[in-house]
Enzyme design. Structure first.
Site: not given
Ligand code: BG6
Length: 522
Positions: A197-198, A260
């Site tokens: 989960d990034h 997230h």
């Molecule tokens: C991803 C989603 O996991 O996270 C995207 O699939 C989203 O739809 C993105 O735009 C948002 O990540 P960040 O790091 O730009 O907040």
């Protein structure tokens, strides 16, 4: 998770976190993720001295592509997506990269891949250690794991360590997630599976726990006695970015909330772990998720708001509505916005609402957590010109303008008592330099075998257990036979349209107004 304490002006060190030699094997290597995220992350790790000297990357995909063409594509990607571009250090990496054309359904491909990896390992001294990265469409995840197992490259590989990183989406609902977990665990043990989960790779997200637990003054306030409510927002101004086909199936609940948003909520609300070990942290997160009050279909009507963006203006540009986007059905019922009231049934949080919201095509990109404290119990300023006092707020700004703010009332200079809100600010900019990208941190941790920042099986399933009833009430689960007797169905749950560039449908304000609260302006 490595922990060091340093004074703010003491510079930054990455400590001694360097993995053993290894091969990164990326499945789905010709896709976007490799160019956009993985290779820039590797490049940056190398520049910081976090990649071992003996390192190789093998890209696996179906299309015929030689080593040279593959490397050229990565180099171009690096120019486009890495803030530092491809300088001399990339030349070193360039020689470590090769391409393998293979078919995921074909056992012979995996036998050949095994031979190639064995040779590479001997030639470059990689110690037989392998980190597999599944960057393919999700339908291929279980198949690839099974083929690796059959070819003797799975969890019981004894030639070195082997680990597998799995990208989201991790299932479509509770049943499919359980099925995927079962199939992966038939080949790899849980401590070899790294579900990404990034958001957990972001510095400011990791800082939520550090802020709570490395400081003596906040944690005593972190409970129902002092906290009135909490708001968690992940606002995005972007739309689909060419991902219409994926998003149409996913929607905001699966794309952002199940992972997230729930991760942020867990970090804010969980009990302090006894240590920063992978299991201590994740045990507490799971306990928290299980304490969240489940949603009945009636609760979905009351406590969950969804919406879909229509045409509008974002950043001064006219943008089309969701249903006009490519890959999207003209009568699509997919939500691009979700807001929810979450109640946590435990001693710490009983009666404290957590409001969460996320959406696409909102006025700006902003992710923040606001802890709103209870107002002062008695106003000593009744006989002055000051009337209502605002409550104190702690604002954890996750992105952009990463930092922390604390709002409090202060006296406006002058002969009478007049009070105004002031905000004390900390900015991550203080550290100087660029923060490491989320993928960089996560790749490093996986190569080191540290799963603290990855989602454990029970955690993923608990998050689906919470969100699947919402999908059912919306009629967005394939397997559902429709709502059970007396339950609400898709047609009962409104899907209001909000203009792109607004803060979501009007219902979202009502969700808080019903409790006497309002969303903080982002
Ligand atoms: C991803 C989603 O996991 O996270 C995207 O699939 C989203 O739809 C993105 O735009 C948002 O990540 P960040 O790091 O730009 O907040």
């Amino acid at each position: 998770m490595s922990i060091e304490r340093q004074a703010l002006d003491g510079g930054h060190t990455d400590g001694e976190r360097k993995p053993l030699p290894f091969t990164l094997v990326v499945f789905g290597a010709s896709g976007d993720l490799t160019r956009r995220k993985l290779v820039p992350a590797l490049y940056s790790m190398d520049r910081r001295g976090l990649l071992p000297e003996q390192f190789a990357m093998v890209g696996v995909a179906r299309r015929p592509l030689g080593d040279e063409a593959f490397r050229n594509g990565l180099r171009e990607g690096l120019h486009q997506f890495s803030e530092v571009g491809a300088g001399t250090r990339w030349d070193r990496l360039d020689h470590q990269v090769s391409y393998f054309q293979g078919d995921y359904q074909d056992a012979a491909s995996f036998e050949a891949l095994k031979r190639q990896l064995d040779e590479l390992s001997k030639e470059k001294g990689l110690g037989g250690n392998r980190l597999y990265y599944l960057a393919t469409p999700p339908e291929a995840y279980a198949v690839i794991a099974e083929q690796l197992g059959k070819a003797g490259m799975g969890g019981d590989w004894t030639g070195g360590w082997s680990r597998i990183i799995v990208e989201k989406p991790f299932g479509r609902d509770l049943t499919t997630a359980q099925d995927l977990n079962r199939r992966l665990q038939a080949v790899f043990s849980e401590d070899q599976i790294f579900r990404i989960d990034h958001y957990l790779g972001k510095e400011t997200v990791q800082n939520i726990l550090v802020f709570r637990l490395a400081n003596g003054i906040f944690e005593p306030l972190w409970n129902r006695q002092y906290v009135d409510h909490v708001q968690i927002s992940i606002a995005e101004h972007i739309g689909l970015e060419g991902r219409g086909l994926y998003y149409e199936e996913a929607g905001a609940l699966r794309d952002m909330v199940q992972n997230h948003v729930i991760q942020l909520l867990s970090l804010v609300a969980m009990e302090p772990p006894a240590s920063f070990g992978a299991d201590s942290v994740r045990d507490e997160k799971v306990k928290l998720l299980r304490a969240i009050r489940p949603y009945s279909s009636k609760d979905v009507l009351r406590s969950v708001v969804r919406g879909q963006y229509g045409a509008g203006t974002v950043d001064g540009q006219l943008v089309p509505g969701y249903r006009e986007e490519s890959g999207v059905a003209p009568d699509s019922q997919t939500e691009t916005f979700v807001a929810m009231k979450v109640l946590i049934d435990n001693w710490r949080w009983a009666g404290v609402p957590f409001y969460v919201r996320t959406g696409k095509r909102l006025p700006r990109r902003s992710t923040e957590v606001v802890v709103a404290f209870r107002p002062a119990p008695h106003s000593a300023f009744r006989n002055t010109v000051t009337t209502g006092l605002d409550a104190n707020e702690l604002i954890l700004r996750i992105q952009p303008d990463e930092g922390i703010g604390l709002r409090f009332g202060t006296k406006i200079p002058g002969p009478t008592i007049r009070i105004q809100d002031a905000e004390m600010q900390f900015s991550y900019g203080t550290f100087g330099g660029k923060q490491p990208e989320a993928y960089e941190r996560l790749l490093l941790d996986a190569a080191l075998g540290d799963s603290t920042l990855f989602t454990r099986r029970d955690e993923v399933e608990a998050a689906w257990a919470l969100t699947t009833p919402i999908l059912e009430a919306w009629g967005r689960v394939d397997s559902a036979d429709g709502p059970a007797g007396g339950a609400v169905g898709n047609r009962d749950v409104p899907l209001p349209v909000y203009p792109a560039g607004s803060w979501g449908p009007a219902e979202v304000d009502r969700l808080l107004a019903a409790d006497g609260h309002a969303w903080r302006n982002l």
